[in-house]
Write an enzyme that holds these catalytic residues in place. Structure first.
Site: not given
Length: 323
Positions: A11, A41, A126, A168-169, A243
């Site tokens: 992303d 993102n 990622t 976040f992910n 990442d």
């Protein structure tokens, strides 16, 4: 040496871009079969554009890019323009890539490619895991066709970076992460416990800029922008680089310490949604099928990154027309 065949699900995102550079600089070890993009993102309309732009900058306009899922499976969309800027890769001049976006949806591409591969590829993830979860749900037969999944996500001792308890992910699509982690595919998981050790300090930024080729300069400019948020947030001399851990693990697994763990993702609690419960000490009877990274050789990682960025040609990059 036989190169590891990978599909990169991402992303972009400045740190995704650095991860792509690391892959493209390592053709003897890494064969990039294709790139799939997901909302994370930034919205998918930008992440697919950014992936094509990064491919062109690295001289890899031959790599096929497929756009994927525009929203998570069950939760409201979550993006991170507050970190990555309005384009997702602020710090870099933006142009409209000449290379075309492929018409096949990322989930269809993953299913078809995995079922048709004569050698099981590795998936490098990622961003949020929506594309991969959708592919696993649509066609469970791809499970034995995946060598492994190497993903950036989760946290154990570091807490969260988007909420107090979630990385976040994982928080962006916890239900997708749950599907992937329970799939039975071998997984290597590189979370905040290692990425928060990999700080892009001022000295490391200067070292990156000094390489001087267009790709290294682009990497410097993107990270100089994105790290402003984390510098203010953490108060350290440098922001975490997330990442590129995935590609670094494939290239130099000796740089990382891992141990087999069972990992579960919280999908129900509003307070801890996306939290990764890592059974590091084997307290439960859960299947310890995930290699959890808990330490990293920081200087070795950055030496690898700088050496690979220096492999790109010094010729001036001719920018396409502005977007």
């Amino acid at each position: 040496m036989t190169a590891t065949r990978v599909i990169i699900d991402c992303d972009p995102g400045q740190d995704d871009a650095i991860n792509l550079f690391l892959a493209f600089a390592s053709p003897e070890e890494i064969e990039v079969l294709g790139i799939t993009t997901v909302a994370g993102n930034a919205p998918v309309a930008l992440t697919q554009r950014n992936a094509r732009l990064i491919c062109e900058l690295a001289g890899r306009g031959d790599v096929l890019v497929h756009a994927g899922c525009t929203a998570p499976l069950s939760v409201a969309p979550l993006t991170a323009e507050h970190v990555h800027g309005a384009t997702g890769i602020d710090g870099l001049d933006i142009w409209e890539p000449a290379m075309l976006l492929q018409p096949v949806h990322a989930v269809d591409y993953l299913v078809d490619t995995l079922l048709g591969a004569d050698q099981a590829p590795t998936l490098v993830a990622t961003g949020p895991l929506t594309n991969i979860a959708m592919a696993l749900t649509r066609e469970p037969g791809i499970v034995p066709r995946i060598e492994r999944i190497v993903l950036m996500g989760g946290a154990m001792r570091e807490g969260g970076n988007i909420t107090p308890s979630a990385e976040f992910n994982m928080r962006a699509d916890p239900h997708a992460a749950d599907i992937v982690l329970r799939s039975g595919v071998p997984i290597v998981m590189l979370g905040l416990d290692v990425t928060h050790e990999l700080l892009v300090t001022r000295a490391r930024l200067a070292r990156m800029k000094a390489i001087g080729n267009p790709v290294a300069t682009a990497a410097h400019d993107m990270l100089a922008f994105s790290e402003r948020y984390d510098l203010a947030k953490y108060g350290k001399d440098g922001a975490p680089l997330h990442d590129p851990c995935t590609m670094a693990w494939l290239l130099r697994p000796d740089l990382f310490c891992t141990r087999p763990c069972s990992v579960a993702v919280e999908t129900g609690s509003p307070l801890t949604l996306g939290h990764t419960a890592v059974d590091f000490w084997g307290i439960t009877q859960g299947r310890r099928s995930i290699q959890w990274a808990y330490d990293v050789d920081v200087e070795g990682f950055f030496d690898l990154l700088f050496e690979r960025l220096a492999r790109f040609p010094a010729a001036r990059f001719s920018r396409r027309r502005s977007a």
